[in-house]
Motif scaffolding. Sequence first.
Motif, PDB file in Angstrom:
ATOM      1  N   GLY A   1     -20.136  70.203  -6.216  1.00 39.68           N
ATOM      2  CA  GLY A   1     -20.099  71.595  -5.793  1.00 39.68           C
ATOM      3  C   GLY A   1     -18.849  72.029  -5.084  1.00 39.68           C
ATOM      4  O   GLY A   1     -18.754  73.172  -4.634  1.00 39.68           O
ATOM      5  N   GLY A   2     -17.862  71.146  -4.969  1.00 40.32           N
ATOM      6  CA  GLY A   2     -16.587  71.529  -4.388  1.00 40.32           C
ATOM      7  C   GLY A   2     -15.694  72.188  -5.427  1.00 40.32           C
ATOM      8  O   GLY A   2     -16.061  72.323  -6.596  1.00 40.32           O
ATOM      9  N   THR A   3     -14.496  72.597  -5.016  1.00 39.10           N
ATOM     10  CA  THR A   3     -13.585  73.291  -5.912  1.00 39.10           C
ATOM     11  C   THR A   3     -12.174  72.719  -5.829  1.00 39.10           C
ATOM     12  O   THR A   3     -11.804  72.084  -4.835  1.00 39.10           O
ATOM     13  CB  THR A   3     -13.516  74.800  -5.596  1.00 39.10           C
ATOM     14  OG1 THR A   3     -13.137  74.961  -4.218  1.00 39.10           O
ATOM     15  CG2 THR A   3     -14.858  75.466  -5.830  1.00 39.10           C
TER      16      THR A   3
ATOM     17  N   ASP B   1     -14.352  71.588  -0.014  1.00 37.15           N
ATOM     18  CA  ASP B   1     -15.704  71.057  -0.140  1.00 37.15           C
ATOM     19  C   ASP B   1     -16.677  72.196  -0.449  1.00 37.15           C
ATOM     20  O   ASP B   1     -16.274  73.355  -0.582  1.00 37.15           O
ATOM     21  CB  ASP B   1     -16.110  70.255   1.106  1.00 37.15           C
ATOM     22  CG  ASP B   1     -16.226  71.104   2.373  1.00 37.15           C
ATOM     23  OD1 ASP B   1     -16.445  72.333   2.279  1.00 37.15           O
ATOM     24  OD2 ASP B   1     -16.121  70.532   3.471  1.00 37.15           O
ATOM     25  N   ARG B   2     -17.952  71.898  -0.563  1.00 35.70           N
ATOM     26  CA  ARG B   2     -18.898  72.930  -1.013  1.00 35.70           C
ATOM     27  C   ARG B   2     -19.187  73.987   0.040  1.00 35.70           C
ATOM     28  O   ARG B   2     -19.795  75.014  -0.257  1.00 35.70           O
ATOM     29  CB  ARG B   2     -20.196  72.287  -1.510  1.00 35.70           C
ATOM     30  CG  ARG B   2     -20.870  71.345  -0.560  1.00 35.70           C
ATOM     31  CD  ARG B   2     -21.948  70.575  -1.314  1.00 35.70           C
ATOM     32  NE  ARG B   2     -22.530  69.502  -0.525  1.00 35.70           N
ATOM     33  CZ  ARG B   2     -23.021  68.383  -1.036  1.00 35.70           C
ATOM     34  NH1 ARG B   2     -22.999  68.199  -2.349  1.00 35.70           N
ATOM     35  NH2 ARG B   2     -23.545  67.447  -0.268  1.00 35.70           N
ATOM     36  N   ASP B   3     -18.721  73.769   1.279  1.00 35.89           N
ATOM     37  CA  ASP B   3     -18.831  74.795   2.311  1.00 35.89           C
ATOM     38  C   ASP B   3     -17.532  75.549   2.517  1.00 35.89           C
ATOM     39  O   ASP B   3     -17.440  76.412   3.390  1.00 35.89           O
ATOM     40  CB  ASP B   3     -19.276  74.164   3.632  1.00 35.89           C
ATOM     41  CG  ASP B   3     -20.727  73.712   3.596  1.00 35.89           C
ATOM     42  OD1 ASP B   3     -21.538  74.421   2.967  1.00 35.89           O
ATOM     43  OD2 ASP B   3     -21.044  72.661   4.177  1.00 35.89           O
ATOM     44  N   GLY B   4     -16.491  75.214   1.737  1.00 37.94           N
ATOM     45  CA  GLY B   4     -15.238  75.952   1.787  1.00 37.94           C
ATOM     46  C   GLY B   4     -14.129  75.343   2.609  1.00 37.94           C
ATOM     47  O   GLY B   4     -13.027  75.904   2.664  1.00 37.94           O
ATOM     48  N   ALA B   5     -14.363  74.204   3.271  1.00 38.08           N
ATOM     49  CA  ALA B   5     -13.318  73.563   4.062  1.00 38.08           C
ATOM     50  C   ALA B   5     -12.278  72.933   3.137  1.00 38.08           C
ATOM     51  O   ALA B   5     -12.621  72.194   2.206  1.00 38.08           O
ATOM     52  CB  ALA B   5     -13.918  72.502   4.976  1.00 38.08           C
ATOM     53  N   THR B   6     -11.004  73.213   3.396  1.00 35.14           N
ATOM     54  CA  THR B   6      -9.913  72.757   2.539  1.00 35.14           C
ATOM     55  C   THR B   6      -9.385  71.402   2.994  1.00 35.14           C
ATOM     56  O   THR B   6      -9.227  71.145   4.183  1.00 35.14           O
ATOM     57  CB  THR B   6      -8.765  73.785   2.558  1.00 35.14           C
ATOM     58  OG1 THR B   6      -9.262  75.051   2.103  1.00 35.14           O
ATOM     59  CG2 THR B   6      -7.631  73.353   1.656  1.00 35.14           C
TER      60      THR B   6
ATOM     61  N   PHE C   1     -21.431  64.429   1.197  1.00 34.27           N
ATOM     62  CA  PHE C   1     -20.443  64.930   0.227  1.00 34.27           C
ATOM     63  C   PHE C   1     -19.180  64.076   0.253  1.00 34.27           C
ATOM     64  O   PHE C   1     -18.743  63.546  -0.780  1.00 34.27           O
ATOM     65  CB  PHE C   1     -20.113  66.386   0.536  1.00 34.27           C
ATOM     66  CG  PHE C   1     -18.977  66.950  -0.281  1.00 34.27           C
ATOM     67  CD1 PHE C   1     -19.225  67.531  -1.509  1.00 34.27           C
ATOM     68  CD2 PHE C   1     -17.664  66.889   0.173  1.00 34.27           C
ATOM     69  CE1 PHE C   1     -18.181  68.049  -2.281  1.00 34.27           C
ATOM     70  CE2 PHE C   1     -16.620  67.400  -0.572  1.00 34.27           C
ATOM     71  CZ  PHE C   1     -16.884  67.987  -1.814  1.00 34.27           C
ATOM     72  N   TYR C   2     -18.565  63.940   1.421  1.00 36.84           N
ATOM     73  CA  TYR C   2     -17.314  63.204   1.518  1.00 36.84           C
ATOM     74  C   TYR C   2     -17.519  61.715   1.263  1.00 36.84           C
ATOM     75  O   TYR C   2     -16.645  61.045   0.692  1.00 36.84           O
ATOM     76  CB  TYR C   2     -16.665  63.426   2.882  1.00 36.84           C
ATOM     77  CG  TYR C   2     -16.048  64.797   3.031  1.00 36.84           C
ATOM     78  CD1 TYR C   2     -14.779  65.066   2.554  1.00 36.84           C
ATOM     79  CD2 TYR C   2     -16.747  65.835   3.643  1.00 36.84           C
ATOM     80  CE1 TYR C   2     -14.199  66.322   2.681  1.00 36.84           C
ATOM     81  CE2 TYR C   2     -16.193  67.101   3.777  1.00 36.84           C
ATOM     82  CZ  TYR C   2     -14.915  67.339   3.284  1.00 36.84           C
ATOM     83  OH  TYR C   2     -14.367  68.586   3.409  1.00 36.84           O
ATOM     84  N   GLY C   3     -18.661  61.193   1.693  1.00 42.45           N
ATOM     85  CA  GLY C   3     -18.948  59.784   1.452  1.00 42.45           C
ATOM     86  C   GLY C   3     -19.005  59.450  -0.019  1.00 42.45           C
ATOM     87  O   GLY C   3     -18.500  58.404  -0.464  1.00 42.45           O
ATOM     88  N   GLU C   4     -19.593  60.353  -0.823  1.00 46.33           N
ATOM     89  CA  GLU C   4     -19.669  60.128  -2.264  1.00 46.33           C
ATOM     90  C   GLU C   4     -18.319  60.318  -2.935  1.00 46.33           C
ATOM     91  O   GLU C   4     -18.012  59.649  -3.936  1.00 46.33           O
ATOM     92  CB  GLU C   4     -20.709  61.067  -2.877  1.00 46.33           C
ATOM     93  CG  GLU C   4     -22.138  60.727  -2.454  1.00 46.33           C
ATOM     94  CD  GLU C   4     -23.164  61.705  -2.998  1.00 46.33           C
ATOM     95  OE1 GLU C   4     -22.762  62.797  -3.462  1.00 46.33           O
ATOM     96  OE2 GLU C   4     -24.360  61.374  -2.964  1.00 46.33           O
ATOM     97  N   VAL C   5     -17.488  61.197  -2.397  1.00 48.49           N
ATOM     98  CA  VAL C   5     -16.149  61.406  -2.953  1.00 48.49           C
ATOM     99  C   VAL C   5     -15.228  60.234  -2.617  1.00 48.49           C
ATOM    100  O   VAL C   5     -14.471  59.746  -3.476  1.00 48.49           O
ATOM    101  CB  VAL C   5     -15.546  62.728  -2.435  1.00 48.49           C
ATOM    102  CG1 VAL C   5     -14.070  62.845  -2.838  1.00 48.49           C
ATOM    103  CG2 VAL C   5     -16.327  63.922  -2.963  1.00 48.49           C
TER     104      VAL C   5
END
Length: 267
Positions: free
Chosen positions: A104-106, A124-129, A165-169
Amino acid sequence: MNQEMPSPAGTKDVFSTESVFGAPCWVSLTSRDLKTTEEFYSAVLGWTWRPVRLGDRFRIALADGTPVAGIAAVAGMWQMAVAWTPYFAVRSADEAVSRVQERGGTTAVGPISLPPGRAALLADRDGATFGIWEGELFTGWPAWRRAQPAFIKLHTRDAFDAAIFYGEVFDWASDKPGCCEVEYVGDEVVLRSAGDIVARIESGALESAPDPTIRPHWQVHFAVKDVAACARTAEMHGGSVLSLSEDEAVLRDNEGAQFTVTTRRSR
């Protein structure tokens, strides 16, 4: 950010993201005007500067001789936000970008080639760059890591969801040798690499807040000796003070990029 953006690499590097992965490895600032950016951070943080092979719009900032950050005067030219961005070491930029998108990130930029490595700018999926870097790490990286002149903290909607999220990335808390460790401390998530705290994630940011300072974002912290003096100097050189305490201040530079100065040595 394009193929001339400053990378976390130098020409004599021995460390690479094959052995150091999932951890913060660099921070970079996009600005509109290199000269005024240099003057501001020289005054506030005492940084000196050295050129890089990428051209006149790029500099490496030094604190007591240690590389601290990359500065790129490209924000106006390429319609990019003026902002500080942390970069994380990854083994494969392509794989990391795919993982971000699947969760869900961009992707804003990349992956692109920046010899001797590859980079991408993501959210990330909450918009943090944040950024990723695959390849050799810059000359002086071991000293940067030991000195910890820069520290990062994620202000996000839900710290535990963000850690997943970050752990899986980034393969945090996996069984792979050299991966980062995740520790849950109250409402906060603490990231460790080789036993050292390298980042923190805390809840409370609001996705739709009108004030961008309380939306999800990665905040870059720099260690200083005198917080109050930094705050005064920032105002004298066109910056502003968002908050101030005895041991920490949140500042904006002369172009609006937000960062924190702190005397806290415990991460």
